[in-house]
Design a protein around this motif. Structure first.
Motif, short mmCIF file in Angstrom:
data_model
loop_
_atom_site.label_atom_id
_atom_site.label_comp_id
_atom_site.label_asym_id
_atom_site.label_seq_id
_atom_site.Cartn_x
_atom_site.Cartn_y
_atom_site.Cartn_z
N GLY A 16 0.78 -1.23 0.00
CA GLY A 16 0.00 0.00 0.00
C GLY A 16 0.81 1.28 0.00
O GLY A 16 0.24 2.37 0.00
N VAL A 17 2.13 1.18 -0.03
CA VAL A 17 2.99 2.37 -0.02
C VAL A 17 3.47 2.62 -1.45
O VAL A 17 4.32 1.88 -1.97
CB VAL A 17 4.18 2.20 0.95
CG1 VAL A 17 5.08 3.43 0.91
CG2 VAL A 17 3.68 1.92 2.36
N TRP A 18 2.95 3.67 -2.07
CA TRP A 18 3.21 3.92 -3.49
C TRP A 18 4.09 5.13 -3.77
O TRP A 18 4.57 5.32 -4.89
CB TRP A 18 1.88 4.06 -4.24
CG TRP A 18 1.08 2.80 -4.11
CD1 TRP A 18 0.02 2.57 -3.28
CD2 TRP A 18 1.33 1.57 -4.78
NE1 TRP A 18 -0.41 1.28 -3.41
CE2 TRP A 18 0.37 0.64 -4.34
CE3 TRP A 18 2.27 1.16 -5.73
CZ2 TRP A 18 0.32 -0.67 -4.80
CZ3 TRP A 18 2.21 -0.13 -6.20
CH2 TRP A 18 1.25 -1.04 -5.73
N THR A 19 4.32 5.98 -2.79
CA THR A 19 5.09 7.20 -3.01
C THR A 19 6.48 6.93 -3.59
O THR A 19 6.87 7.61 -4.56
CB THR A 19 5.18 8.03 -1.72
OG1 THR A 19 3.83 8.32 -1.28
CG2 THR A 19 5.93 9.32 -1.94
N PRO A 20 7.26 5.97 -3.08
CA PRO A 20 8.58 5.73 -3.68
C PRO A 20 8.50 5.32 -5.15
O PRO A 20 9.33 5.75 -5.96
CB PRO A 20 9.18 4.61 -2.83
CG PRO A 20 8.46 4.70 -1.52
CD PRO A 20 7.06 5.14 -1.86
N LEU A 21 7.51 4.53 -5.51
CA LEU A 21 7.35 4.13 -6.91
C LEU A 21 6.97 5.33 -7.77
O LEU A 21 7.54 5.54 -8.85
CB LEU A 21 6.31 3.03 -7.05
CG LEU A 21 5.98 2.61 -8.50
CD1 LEU A 21 7.23 2.09 -9.21
CD2 LEU A 21 4.87 1.58 -8.52
N ILE A 22 6.04 6.12 -7.31
CA ILE A 22 5.61 7.31 -8.06
C ILE A 22 6.79 8.24 -8.29
O ILE A 22 7.00 8.74 -9.41
CB ILE A 22 4.44 8.01 -7.34
CG1 ILE A 22 3.18 7.12 -7.44
CG2 ILE A 22 4.19 9.41 -7.90
CD1 ILE A 22 2.04 7.54 -6.54
N GLU A 23 7.60 8.46 -7.25
CA GLU A 23 8.78 9.32 -7.39
C GLU A 23 9.79 8.73 -8.37
O GLU A 23 10.37 9.45 -9.18
CB GLU A 23 9.41 9.56 -6.02
CG GLU A 23 8.56 10.43 -5.12
CD GLU A 23 9.08 10.53 -3.69
OE1 GLU A 23 10.08 9.85 -3.34
OE2 GLU A 23 8.47 11.28 -2.90
N ALA A 24 10.00 7.43 -8.29
CA ALA A 24 10.96 6.78 -9.20
C ALA A 24 10.49 6.85 -10.65
O ALA A 24 11.29 7.09 -11.56
CB ALA A 24 11.18 5.33 -8.78
N VAL A 25 9.20 6.67 -10.88
CA VAL A 25 8.67 6.79 -12.25
C VAL A 25 8.88 8.20 -12.77
O VAL A 25 9.31 8.40 -13.91
CB VAL A 25 7.18 6.37 -12.31
CG1 VAL A 25 6.54 6.81 -13.63
CG2 VAL A 25 7.04 4.86 -12.12
N ARG A 26 8.60 9.19 -11.94
CA ARG A 26 8.80 10.59 -12.36
C ARG A 26 10.27 10.88 -12.64
O ARG A 26 10.59 11.61 -13.58
CB ARG A 26 8.25 11.54 -11.29
CG ARG A 26 6.75 11.59 -11.28
CD ARG A 26 6.24 12.58 -10.26
NE ARG A 26 4.79 12.68 -10.36
CZ ARG A 26 3.99 12.88 -9.33
NH1 ARG A 26 4.49 13.03 -8.11
NH2 ARG A 26 2.69 12.94 -9.50
N GLY A 37 4.24 -8.13 -6.27
CA GLY A 37 3.26 -8.67 -5.34
C GLY A 37 3.12 -7.91 -4.05
O GLY A 37 3.88 -7.00 -3.74
N ASP A 38 2.08 -8.29 -3.29
CA ASP A 38 1.70 -7.66 -2.03
C ASP A 38 1.40 -6.18 -2.21
O ASP A 38 1.89 -5.32 -1.48
CB ASP A 38 2.77 -7.87 -0.95
CG ASP A 38 2.76 -9.29 -0.40
OD1 ASP A 38 1.88 -10.08 -0.79
OD2 ASP A 38 3.63 -9.61 0.42
N CYS A 39 0.54 -5.90 -3.16
CA CYS A 39 0.15 -4.51 -3.44
C CYS A 39 -0.73 -3.94 -2.33
O CYS A 39 -0.59 -2.78 -1.98
CB CYS A 39 -0.59 -4.43 -4.77
SG CYS A 39 0.44 -4.84 -6.19
N GLU A 40 -1.65 -4.75 -1.81
CA GLU A 40 -2.63 -4.31 -0.81
C GLU A 40 -3.33 -3.03 -1.28
O GLU A 40 -3.32 -1.99 -0.63
CB GLU A 40 -1.97 -4.14 0.56
CG GLU A 40 -1.47 -5.45 1.13
CD GLU A 40 -1.00 -5.35 2.56
OE1 GLU A 40 -1.64 -4.65 3.37
OE2 GLU A 40 0.03 -5.99 2.86
N LEU A 41 -3.97 -3.15 -2.41
CA LEU A 41 -4.62 -2.01 -3.06
C LEU A 41 -5.91 -1.59 -2.37
O LEU A 41 -6.71 -2.43 -1.95
CB LEU A 41 -4.93 -2.35 -4.52
CG LEU A 41 -3.70 -2.52 -5.41
CD1 LEU A 41 -4.06 -3.25 -6.69
CD2 LEU A 41 -3.09 -1.16 -5.71
#
Length: 176
Positions: A16-26, A37-41
């Protein structure tokens, strides 16, 4: 920074923690993102990552054991982005063949009770075998129970064994 997407970004066990991924994509603008796995959406995957979804040409995922805890979490991943499922498949991402082995090893499939010291054969080689022995009321969408949707079966090994890949992504790595 180049605006042409290159490279693959692997993101494991977000829980459920997406901020690091969003920052890396940007920051990196990858050709593909593979979620391990283990997205916990809390909402469908494309909605959860709407801030960067259109920046990445290819989104892939493998299922983790926490992705089957509730019907909603399962559906937000599996139904939310069905084309992204990399489980027991090999896809080309750029010029690399990436294979996915989603889920975990469960003793009910791999290590049935046996009266001898020899290594027993798996209880279920295929999901279909489990379904045949599962009461209709316990089946999820007519198949294996939801909790077993994140189980690695021998058929997954057999499927991947017949192909070649440059990278194998796993949620749970097998022991040596």
């Amino acid at each position: 920074m180049s605006t042409d997407p290159t490279g693959i970004l692997f993101y494991g066990d977000p829980h459920g923690v997406w901020t690091p991924l969003i920052e890396a994509v940007r920051d990196y603008r990858p050709l593909a993102v593979v979620i391990l796995g283990d997205c916990e959406l809390a909402q469908p995957l494309p909605t959860e990552l709407a801030a960067v979804w259109d920046m990445v040409p290819c989104w892939k995922w493998i299922i983790g054991n926490h992705d089957v805890q509730t019907v909603a979490e399962y559906e937000f991943l599996v139904d939310g982005h069905p084309d992204g499922d990399l489980g027991s498949k090999i896809v080309m991402l750029g010029d690399l063949r990436v294979a996915g082995l989603g889920g975990v090893y469960r003793s009910q499939v791999w290590y049935p009770k046996s009266g001898c010291d020899l290594e027993p054969a798996p209880a279920f080689r295929r999901r279909e075998d489990m379904v045949r022995q599962t009461a209709r009321a316990d089946r999820f969408r007519g198949g294996v129970p939801r909790s077993s949707r994140a189980t690695i079966f021998p058929e997954d090994h057999e499927t991947l064994r017949s192909s070649q890949a440059d990278i194998l992504v796993c949620h749970e790595a097998p022991s040596s």
